[in-house]
Design a protein around this motif. Structure first.
Motif, mmCIF file in Angstrom:
data_model
loop_
_atom_site.group_PDB
_atom_site.id
_atom_site.type_symbol
_atom_site.label_atom_id
_atom_site.label_comp_id
_atom_site.label_asym_id
_atom_site.label_seq_id
_atom_site.Cartn_x
_atom_site.Cartn_y
_atom_site.Cartn_z
ATOM 1 N N TRP A 1 159.621 -76.426 24.983
ATOM 2 C CA TRP A 1 160.284 -77.696 25.319
ATOM 3 C C TRP A 1 159.671 -78.830 24.519
ATOM 4 N N ALA A 2 158.339 -78.832 24.419
ATOM 5 C CA ALA A 2 157.650 -79.882 23.670
ATOM 6 C C ALA A 2 158.009 -79.806 22.192
ATOM 7 N N ARG A 3 158.041 -78.585 21.634
ATOM 8 C CA ARG A 3 158.380 -78.431 20.223
ATOM 9 C C ARG A 3 159.810 -78.870 19.949
ATOM 10 N N LEU A 4 160.720 -78.534 20.844
ATOM 11 C CA LEU A 4 162.118 -78.922 20.669
ATOM 12 C C LEU A 4 162.258 -80.440 20.662
ATOM 13 N N MET A 5 161.533 -81.124 21.535
ATOM 14 C CA MET A 5 161.596 -82.583 21.551
ATOM 15 C C MET A 5 161.031 -83.166 20.259
ATOM 16 N N GLU A 6 159.925 -82.588 19.774
ATOM 17 C CA GLU A 6 159.353 -83.039 18.509
ATOM 18 C C GLU A 6 160.355 -82.883 17.367
ATOM 19 N N ILE A 7 160.978 -81.713 17.309
ATOM 20 C CA ILE A 7 161.937 -81.425 16.237
ATOM 21 C C ILE A 7 163.115 -82.385 16.282
ATOM 22 N N ASP A 8 163.731 -82.529 17.463
ATOM 23 C CA ASP A 8 164.916 -83.375 17.577
ATOM 24 C C ASP A 8 164.591 -84.842 17.326
ATOM 25 N N ASP A 9 163.403 -85.283 17.732
ATOM 26 C CA ASP A 9 162.991 -86.663 17.479
ATOM 27 C C ASP A 9 162.928 -86.931 15.980
ATOM 28 N N ASN A 10 162.416 -85.969 15.220
ATOM 29 C CA ASN A 10 162.320 -86.134 13.773
ATOM 30 C C ASN A 10 163.673 -85.999 13.087
ATOM 31 N N LEU A 11 164.452 -84.992 13.496
ATOM 32 C CA LEU A 11 165.749 -84.782 12.857
ATOM 33 C C LEU A 11 166.685 -85.957 13.100
ATOM 34 N N ALA A 12 166.594 -86.552 14.266
ATOM 35 C CA ALA A 12 167.522 -87.628 14.622
ATOM 36 C C ALA A 12 167.058 -88.995 14.159
ATOM 37 N N GLY A 13 165.736 -89.183 14.025
ATOM 38 C CA GLY A 13 165.271 -90.537 13.769
ATOM 39 C C GLY A 13 164.459 -90.766 12.520
ATOM 40 N N ALA A 14 163.611 -89.820 12.141
ATOM 41 C CA ALA A 14 162.700 -90.065 11.028
ATOM 42 C C ALA A 14 163.361 -89.779 9.687
ATOM 43 N N GLU A 15 162.849 -90.456 8.640
ATOM 44 C CA GLU A 15 163.321 -90.177 7.295
ATOM 45 C C GLU A 15 162.799 -88.796 6.897
ATOM 46 N N MET A 16 163.711 -87.880 6.596
ATOM 47 C CA MET A 16 163.330 -86.498 6.316
ATOM 48 C C MET A 16 163.810 -86.099 4.927
ATOM 49 N N ASN A 17 162.921 -85.508 4.130
ATOM 50 C CA ASN A 17 163.353 -84.963 2.860
ATOM 51 C C ASN A 17 163.919 -83.562 3.090
ATOM 52 N N ALA A 18 164.418 -82.949 2.016
ATOM 53 C CA ALA A 18 165.070 -81.644 2.157
ATOM 54 C C ALA A 18 164.101 -80.587 2.682
ATOM 55 N N LEU A 19 162.867 -80.600 2.177
ATOM 56 C CA LEU A 19 161.887 -79.599 2.593
ATOM 57 C C LEU A 19 161.592 -79.702 4.084
ATOM 58 N N ASP A 20 161.284 -80.899 4.562
ATOM 59 C CA ASP A 20 160.954 -81.061 5.975
ATOM 60 C C ASP A 20 162.150 -80.773 6.872
ATOM 61 N N THR A 21 163.349 -81.160 6.431
ATOM 62 C CA THR A 21 164.542 -80.866 7.218
ATOM 63 C C THR A 21 164.727 -79.361 7.362
ATOM 64 N N ALA A 22 164.523 -78.621 6.270
ATOM 65 C CA ALA A 22 164.656 -77.165 6.312
ATOM 66 C C ALA A 22 163.620 -76.557 7.252
ATOM 67 N N VAL A 23 162.375 -77.025 7.166
ATOM 68 C CA VAL A 23 161.305 -76.500 8.027
ATOM 69 C C VAL A 23 161.608 -76.793 9.493
ATOM 70 N N PHE A 24 162.060 -78.012 9.789
ATOM 71 C CA PHE A 24 162.335 -78.387 11.175
ATOM 72 C C PHE A 24 163.533 -77.622 11.728
ATOM 73 N N LEU A 25 164.576 -77.433 10.926
ATOM 74 C CA LEU A 25 165.740 -76.698 11.402
ATOM 75 C C LEU A 25 165.398 -75.226 11.649
ATOM 76 N N ALA A 26 164.573 -74.637 10.775
ATOM 77 C CA ALA A 26 164.157 -73.246 10.984
ATOM 78 C C ALA A 26 163.339 -73.131 12.266
ATOM 79 N N ALA A 27 162.462 -74.108 12.501
ATOM 80 C CA ALA A 27 161.664 -74.093 13.727
ATOM 81 C C ALA A 27 162.557 -74.288 14.944
ATOM 82 N N ARG A 28 163.563 -75.151 14.818
ATOM 83 C CA ARG A 28 164.473 -75.391 15.937
ATOM 84 C C ARG A 28 165.263 -74.132 16.272
ATOM 85 N N LYS A 29 165.661 -73.385 15.251
ATOM 86 C CA LYS A 29 166.376 -72.126 15.473
ATOM 87 C C LYS A 29 165.498 -71.147 16.254
#
Length: 293
Positions: free
Chosen positions: A89-117
Motif C-alpha cells: 500500500w505504501a509503495r503504491l502511494m509512492e508510485i502514484d504520487d510520483n506518476l501523477a505529480g512529479a516531473e518524470m523522465n522516461a527512465l523513471d516513468t518506466a521504473v515506476f510503472l513496472a513497480a506499480r504492475k
C-alpha cells in the motif's frame, strides 16, 4: 488484511522522517521548481504522507516536498500520518504520487510503472498474465506484458495514457535491474523511451549490460547504436580503450561463446567472488543514493 488508518494530519519533525528504500532519488529540477513556488506563494500546497512504524516515521509520498523543506531549513512539515499500512500500500502511494505529480523522465516513468504492475498484481493476483493452458483459454498474447483487460487498462485510464504506451513502458522498466537503472541515470544524454524499448528487446543479460554501459559512459548516443556496435564487434575500433574496457570486452566475448554448461560451472566455482562483487556494487549504489538525497 490490514486497513490503513489515518492517525492525524499534523506537523512532524523533518529530521525524524526516514527516507531509505525509495524508488528513485529526487529530481533536482523538481525540487527547484517546488522551492520557487514556495518562495512565491509562501506556502507548501500539499502535505507529505508518512507511516508510523515501531522504529519511527517513514516517508510514503512527498520526497520532493520533504527535500524542499530541508533546504529551506524547516524544522517540521505538515504530514498525514498513517498506521496499519502494508508495504505494498505504501509503495503504491509512492508510485502514484510520483506518476501523477512529479516531473518524470522516461527512465523513471518506466521504473515506476513496472513497480506499480508488480504491486498491482500482488494486490490483484487474478490479473496476472496466464501461461500454458490458461493462456490459450483466455486467448491472451504471450508477448503482452499484462492483460489488456487488467493492469495496463487500469493504469492507462488513471494517468491518461494509451494501453500500448503503458505496456511499452512496463516492458522497459521490468527488463532493467537496479544497478542498470543507476548506471543509466548517470548517462550524459537523457535516456529516451525508444532507448528503453530497444533495451527491453535484448534477451541476453550480458548484451543488455554492454548496451547500458555504452549509454551510461557516453560511448553510444542511443541503445540502437550501442546494439549495432555490439553485433558488429567493431563499435569502438579506432578508439583508445582503457585496460578495463579491453578486459571487459574479452570477458564478454568469452562468456557469449561459452556453452550453457560452461557458464553454469563458471558461476558455481566463482560464486563467492561474484557474490562479493554484487555486494560491493549494491553498496556503491546505496552511497550514490545517499549523496543524491
Amino acid at each position: 488484511m490490514k486497513e490503513p488508518k489515518l492517525l492525524s494530519t499534523d506537523r512532524v519533525p523533518v529530521a525524524e522522517i526516514e527516507t531509505k528504500g525509495r524508488l528513485r532519488p529526487v529530481s533536482e529540477a523538481g525540487v527547484e521548481s517546488l522551492l520557487a513556488s514556495i518562495r512565491e506563494t509562501g506556502v507548501m500546497k500539499d502535505a507529505i504522507h508518512v507511516r508510523k512504524k515501531k522504529d519511527g516515521l517513514h516517508l510514503i509520498a512527498g520526497g520532493h516536498r520533504l527535500e524542499a523543506a530541508k533546504r529551506l531549513g524547516w524544522t517540521d512539515i505538515e504530514a498525514k500520518v498513517w498506521t496499519e499500512v502494508t508495504d505494498d500500500w505504501a509503495r503504491l502511494m509512492e508510485i502514484d504520487d510520483n506518476l501523477a505529480g512529479a516531473e518524470m523522465n522516461a527512465l523513471d516513468t518506466a521504473v515506476f510503472l513496472a513497480a506499480r504492475k508488480a504491486v498491482y498484481e500482488r494486490l490483484h493476483p487474478e490479473t496476472k498474465p496466464a501461461t500454458g493452458a490458461a493462456l490459450a483459454a483466455k486467448r491472451w498474447d504471450a508477448a503482452d506484458i499484462v492483460s489488456v483487460a487488467s493492469f495496463a487498462t487500469a493504469t492507462a485510464e488513471k494517468f491518461g495514457l494509451t494501453d500500448r504506451h503503458v505496456r511499452r513502458m512496463i516492458s522497459a522498466g521490468s527488463a532493467l535491474g537496479p544497478d542498470q537503472v543507476r548506471a543509466l541515470r548517470q548517462a550524459p544524454r537523457p535516456v529516451s523511451l525508444k532507448d528503453l524499448t530497444e533495451i527491453a528487446k535484448i534477451t541476453q543479460a550480458t548484451d543488455r549490460y554492454a548496451v547500458v554501459e555504452r549509454l551510461s559512459s557516453g560511448r553510444a548516443k542511443s541503445a540502437a547504436e550501442a546494439m549495432r556496435s555490439l553485433r558488429q564487434g567493431a563499435g569502438d575500433e579506432g578508439a583508445v580503450k582503457s585496460p578495463v574496457d579491453e578486459a571487459f570486452a574479452a570477458l564478454l566475448k568469452a562468456w557469449k561463446r561459452a556453452p550453457a554448461a560452461a557458464r553454469r560451472r563458471f558461476v558455481t566455482e566463482q560464486y563467492s567472488d561474484l557474490a562479493a562483487l554484487l555486494a560491493e556494487i549494491d553498496g556503491e549504489g546505496d552511497d550514490v543514493e545517499r549523496r543524491e538525497r
